[in-house]
Design a protein around this motif. Structure first.
Motif, PDB file in Angstrom:
ATOM      1  N   LYS A 183       0.789  -1.324   0.113  1.00  0.00           N
ATOM      2  CA  LYS A 183      -0.079   0.344   0.238  1.00  0.00           C
ATOM      3  C   LYS A 183       1.209   1.168   0.129  1.00  0.00           C
ATOM      4  O   LYS A 183       2.205   0.692   0.736  1.00  0.00           O
ATOM      5  CB  LYS A 183      -0.728  -0.401   1.632  1.00  0.00           C
ATOM      6  CG  LYS A 183      -1.662  -1.194   1.161  1.00  0.00           C
ATOM      7  CD  LYS A 183      -2.251  -1.051   2.536  1.00  0.00           C
ATOM      8  CE  LYS A 183      -3.358  -1.818   2.656  1.00  0.00           C
ATOM      9  NZ  LYS A 183      -4.071  -2.450   3.802  1.00  0.00           N
ATOM     10  N   PRO A 184       0.213   2.645  -0.584  1.00  0.00           N
ATOM     11  CA  PRO A 184       1.281   4.035  -0.714  1.00  0.00           C
ATOM     12  C   PRO A 184       1.223   3.922   0.479  1.00  0.00           C
ATOM     13  O   PRO A 184       0.464   3.930   1.939  1.00  0.00           O
ATOM     14  CB  PRO A 184       0.697   4.488  -1.626  1.00  0.00           C
ATOM     15  CG  PRO A 184      -0.177   3.938  -2.305  1.00  0.00           C
ATOM     16  CD  PRO A 184      -0.857   2.786  -1.595  1.00  0.00           C
ATOM     17  N   LEU A 185       2.357   4.213   1.210  1.00  0.00           N
ATOM     18  CA  LEU A 185       3.225   5.042   2.776  1.00  0.00           C
ATOM     19  C   LEU A 185       2.069   6.169   3.159  1.00  0.00           C
ATOM     20  O   LEU A 185       1.949   5.825   3.515  1.00  0.00           O
ATOM     21  CB  LEU A 185       4.740   5.294   2.457  1.00  0.00           C
ATOM     22  CG  LEU A 185       5.255   5.890   4.113  1.00  0.00           C
ATOM     23  CD1 LEU A 185       5.074   5.146   4.962  1.00  0.00           C
ATOM     24  CD2 LEU A 185       6.336   6.153   3.403  1.00  0.00           C
ATOM     25  N   GLY A 186       1.695   6.814   1.816  1.00  0.00           N
ATOM     26  CA  GLY A 186       0.862   8.134   2.367  1.00  0.00           C
ATOM     27  C   GLY A 186      -0.552   7.673   2.936  1.00  0.00           C
ATOM     28  O   GLY A 186      -1.032   8.191   3.970  1.00  0.00           O
ATOM     29  N   LYS A 187      -1.007   6.393   1.841  1.00  0.00           N
ATOM     30  CA  LYS A 187      -2.823   6.190   2.769  1.00  0.00           C
ATOM     31  C   LYS A 187      -2.355   6.124   3.635  1.00  0.00           C
ATOM     32  O   LYS A 187      -3.078   6.028   4.459  1.00  0.00           O
ATOM     33  CB  LYS A 187      -2.558   5.236   1.217  1.00  0.00           C
ATOM     34  CG  LYS A 187      -3.121   6.211  -0.047  1.00  0.00           C
ATOM     35  CD  LYS A 187      -4.225   5.809  -0.942  1.00  0.00           C
ATOM     36  CE  LYS A 187      -4.030   6.399  -2.323  1.00  0.00           C
ATOM     37  NZ  LYS A 187      -5.186   6.895  -2.160  1.00  0.00           N
ATOM     38  N   GLY A 222       3.960  14.030  10.477  1.00  0.00           N
ATOM     39  CA  GLY A 222       3.385  15.196  10.205  1.00  0.00           C
ATOM     40  C   GLY A 222       2.432  15.570   9.906  1.00  0.00           C
ATOM     41  O   GLY A 222       1.566  16.873   8.908  1.00  0.00           O
ATOM     42  N   MET A 223       1.184  14.394   9.747  1.00  0.00           N
ATOM     43  CA  MET A 223      -0.045  14.742   9.631  1.00  0.00           C
ATOM     44  C   MET A 223      -0.571  14.952  10.950  1.00  0.00           C
ATOM     45  O   MET A 223      -1.998  15.336  10.673  1.00  0.00           O
ATOM     46  CB  MET A 223      -0.856  13.430   9.178  1.00  0.00           C
ATOM     47  CG  MET A 223      -0.188  13.301   7.335  1.00  0.00           C
ATOM     48  SD  MET A 223      -0.530  11.188   6.545  1.00  0.00           S
ATOM     49  CE  MET A 223       0.263  11.753   5.087  1.00  0.00           C
ATOM     50  N   ALA A 231      10.691   5.839   8.549  1.00  0.00           N
ATOM     51  CA  ALA A 231      10.505   6.644   7.447  1.00  0.00           C
ATOM     52  C   ALA A 231       8.407   6.758   7.319  1.00  0.00           C
ATOM     53  O   ALA A 231       7.629   7.024   7.523  1.00  0.00           O
ATOM     54  CB  ALA A 231       9.858   5.435   6.004  1.00  0.00           C
ATOM     55  N   VAL A 232       7.575   5.148   8.118  1.00  0.00           N
ATOM     56  CA  VAL A 232       6.414   5.782   8.572  1.00  0.00           C
ATOM     57  C   VAL A 232       6.176   6.667   9.816  1.00  0.00           C
ATOM     58  O   VAL A 232       5.100   7.391   9.909  1.00  0.00           O
ATOM     59  CB  VAL A 232       5.789   4.318   9.135  1.00  0.00           C
ATOM     60  CG1 VAL A 232       4.122   4.385   9.376  1.00  0.00           C
ATOM     61  CG2 VAL A 232       5.709   2.989   7.454  1.00  0.00           C
ATOM     62  N   MET A 233       7.328   6.454  10.627  1.00  0.00           N
ATOM     63  CA  MET A 233       6.891   7.368  11.529  1.00  0.00           C
ATOM     64  C   MET A 233       6.547   8.636  11.236  1.00  0.00           C
ATOM     65  O   MET A 233       6.412   9.451  12.215  1.00  0.00           O
ATOM     66  CB  MET A 233       8.123   7.627  12.521  1.00  0.00           C
ATOM     67  CG  MET A 233       7.703   7.315  14.229  1.00  0.00           C
ATOM     68  SD  MET A 233       6.098   7.211  15.140  1.00  0.00           S
ATOM     69  CE  MET A 233       7.401   5.554  15.935  1.00  0.00           C
TER      70      MET A 233
END
Length: 141
Positions: free
Chosen positions: A23-27, A107-108, A100-102
């Motif tokens: 799955k895309p990292l952003g989603k 950021g969100m 990277a996920v953290m």
């Protein structure tokens, strides 16, 4: 009729699992940030920390679309002259996919004490194994 305001000491927190494989990292990060903040709950109150716990598994299998692996960098500065450090996301995903996920979730979240407190409830694992089975987490699609 008055507006309902949640109270921090009355919030009952659940545990959720998000699988980041293919799955895309952003989603994945958006879904995790919404749950950490509590925006999925009907009793969401902006000034109260009413979020839940999130476990992200398979972080090493998350996908970055386009040329982001080579063109996107994580940069931080030590505060000293010439102290800029940068790491490409290809290297970051190979060496430390949890970070990277953290960083994507951080950021969100809001840049205040509620965001900092919410980030402590995020658990990220590179593989499919996690050590939070005692909390009986709910698997999300």
């Amino acid at each position: 009729m008055s507006t309902f305001m949640a109270k921090a000491n009355e919030v009952e927190r659940k545990w959720y699992i998000i699988d980041a494989a293919d799955k895309p990292l952003g989603k994945t990060a958006v879904k995790a940030a919404d749950i950490l903040r509590g925006k999925h709950r009907p009793e969401f109150t902006p000034h109260v920390d009413c979020g839940e716990f999130v476990i992200v598994i398979n972080a090493s299998k998350a996908v970055l679309t386009g040329n982001k692996l080579d063109n996107k960098f994580y940069r931080h500065h030590s505060g000293w002259i010439g102290g800029l450090k940068e790491v490409s996301y290809r290297e970051l995903m190979e060496k430390n996919p949890e970070q990277a996920v953290m960083l994507a979730v951080k950021g969100m979240l809001p840049k205040n004490s509620i965001g900092a407190k919410s980030l402590t409830r995020l658990k990220v694992y590179a593989g499919s194994e996690h050590n939070n089975a005692a909390q009986q987490p709910i698997v999300l699609d």
